[in-house]
Scaffold this active site. Structure first.
Site, PDB file in Angstrom:
ATOM      1  N   GLU A 185       0.851  -1.185   0.000  1.00 56.03           N
ATOM      2  CA  GLU A 185       0.000   0.000   0.000  1.00 56.03           C
ATOM      3  C   GLU A 185       0.891   1.241   0.000  1.00 56.03           C
ATOM      4  OE1 GLU A 185      -3.623  -0.237   0.075  1.00 56.03           O
ATOM      5  OE2 GLU A 185      -2.798  -2.138  -0.576  1.00 56.03           O
ATOM      6  N   LYS A 200     -10.111  -6.907   4.165  1.00 55.80           N
ATOM      7  CA  LYS A 200     -10.454  -7.943   3.186  1.00 55.80           C
ATOM      8  C   LYS A 200     -11.307  -9.055   3.813  1.00 55.80           C
ATOM      9  CE  LYS A 200      -6.397  -7.050   0.300  1.00 55.80           C
ATOM     10  NZ  LYS A 200      -4.957  -7.341   0.133  1.00 55.80           N
TER      11      LYS A 200
HETATM   12  N1  HSE Z   1      -1.047  -4.138  -0.374  1.00 61.55           N
HETATM   13  C1  HSE Z   1      -1.919  -5.176  -0.772  1.00 61.55           C
HETATM   14  C2  HSE Z   1      -1.232  -6.517  -0.578  1.00 61.55           C
HETATM   15  C3  HSE Z   1      -2.283  -4.978  -2.223  1.00 61.55           C
HETATM   16  O1  HSE Z   1      -0.016  -6.517  -0.363  1.00 61.55           O
HETATM   17  O2  HSE Z   1      -1.870  -7.546  -0.597  1.00 61.55           O
HETATM   18  C4  HSE Z   1      -3.367  -5.864  -2.720  1.00 61.55           C
HETATM   19  O3  HSE Z   1      -4.562  -5.672  -2.042  1.00 61.55           O
END
Ligand code: HSE
Length: 414
Positions: A185, A200
């Protein structure tokens, strides 16, 4: 012809433009129409971009263009992205996003708005990067009561843990590589502290249990306290440390948790390495179904975004599959009420006496020997399965004894 506007020309947004251009012919065949990127909105300058002809800094170009029927939101965050998503839906445009923060925070309202406007709000790319998981949960597994979900949902932390374990790299080096590869991110705190995984599992749970699960109510712990020594102890019990998200339906409540956990080598998630994610869904009819693939990165994520765009192009009358209802009361069980086994690492002046203390406080325990020589003043043990409330009370009691320090405690999954 379907005209698309992309909001945000970062890693994912530029990947979406690239995939739409590169695979235009097969996309046309599948969608039954041409799909064209008409605008890309970003406040930055990209003088050398292959997409410079469609780049704009003026949001009105997108929202006032009646030819644009699908808006791809790849800005990230829950502020400007939220405003723009509402504006697009209000203007009768469907929205596709990879933005899990926005979906996890404002999903109920945005899905409701899409429904009212007769358009779609789709977010396949928000969980698991390129892995199909939202559509399978909404459609292919729709006949099932979902009993539970267990997954590795963050590519960055899985990459870091794998590199630390297999290549002996430091946390910082592995994180830097994950950032360079476009996995992390913008602010990697969301990855390493577990917030991204938490959003998630909240999204997956909301779909699986047909009610909104607020990520704010989910216990979440990241990987920043995991050391190479922890990994050696995990290995000594035939396991590996992963950042694991779990959620289960328990009567009318939902249990969900994000934390590092030891999974044994027989566990289906044990060999999921590097940027790969995997999700095991247990349904009452199907049993276990596992989904595996690249969980982050430019093109895998773009693959999921463009699939949603194609779905809307094929079904312009809306493919939003339902709305999420916010319950008045917190519908997530407190983590203290869940039962778990822990691996506990302890350092003490007198090991023999401390082991006696462990046995008297914890009762049923198993001491762990390292394959390589242990440090003289430390050892580890596995607690019996108990509620986290009971475990924490026992751990406090152990730590209150002078000259004993608990180095770490890690959950054992399964
Ligand atoms: N930063 C997130 C990850 C990107 O590393 O999974 C995908 O959602």
């Amino acid at each position: 012809m379907v005209n698309v506007a992309i909001l945000g020309y970062g890693v994912v947004g530029s990947g979406v433009a690239e995939v739409i251009k590169k695979n235009s012919e097969s996309i046309r065949q599948r969608a039954g129409t041409d799909i064209k990127v008409k605008w890309i909105l970003d406040i930055r300058d990209f003088p050398d971009s292959p997409d410079k002809d469609v780049l704009t800094k003026n949001a009105d170009d997108v929202f006032n263009d009646s030819e644009v029927s699908i808006v791809v939101e790849t800005i990230g965050g829950a502020k400007i992205a939220h405003e723009f998503t509402k504006r697009a839906l209000m203007a009768g445009k469907s929205v596709v996003t990879s933005n899990k923060e926005l979906v996890a925070t404002h999903g109920p309202e945005l899905l409701q708005l899409a429904k009212e406007k007769g358009v779609s709000y789709l977010f396949e790319a928000s969980v698991g990067g390129g892995i199909p998981i939202i559509r399978p949960l909404n459609q292919c597994l729709a006949a099932n009561e979902i009993n539970g979900i267990t997954g590795i949902l963050n590519g960055t932390t899985n990459y870091i843990l794998t590199q630390m374990k297999k290549e002996g790299k430091s946390f910082e080096t592995a994180l830097k590589e994950a950032q360079q590869n476009g996995y992390a991110e913008q602010n990697p705190t969301a990855d390493v502290e577990g917030h991204d995984t938490c959003r998630k599992i909240a999204i997956l749970s909301s779909i699986a249990y047909n009610e909104f699960v607020d990520s704010e109510n989910i216990y979440s712990e990241g990987i920043t306290k995991i050391t190479v020594d922890d990994m050696k102890y995990a290995e000594a019990i035939g396991g590996v440390i992963k950042l694991i998200a779990v959620s289960k339906k328990i009567n009318d409540k939902i249990f969900a948790r994000v934390s590092p956990a030891i999974v044994t080598s027989e566990h289906p998630l044990a060999n999921v390495e590097d940027v790969f994610n995997a999700i095991v869904v247990n349904g009452d009819a199907v049993g276990d179904a596992m989904f595996y693939g690249r969980g982050a990165g430019k093109l895998p994520t773009a693959s999921a975004v463009v699939a949603d765009v194609i779905d809307i192009a094929k079904h312009p009358d809306s493919v939003t599959t339902g709305v999420w209802v916010r319950t008045e009361e917190n519908n997530v069980l407190p983590v203290e009420e869940s039962s778990t086994r822990f691996l506990v690492r302890v350092t003490a002046k007198n090991i023999a006496d401390t082991k006696k203390n462990v046995l008297s406080i914890f009762g049923e325990t198993e001491f762990v020997e390292l394959h390589s020589k242990s440090k003289d003043n430390e050892f580890a043990f596995i607690s019996g399965e108990t509620t986290e409330r009971d475990f924490n009370a026992k751990l406090d009691k152990l730590e209150s004894i002078p000259d004993i320090t608990v180095l770490n405690r890690i959950r054992i999954e399964g």
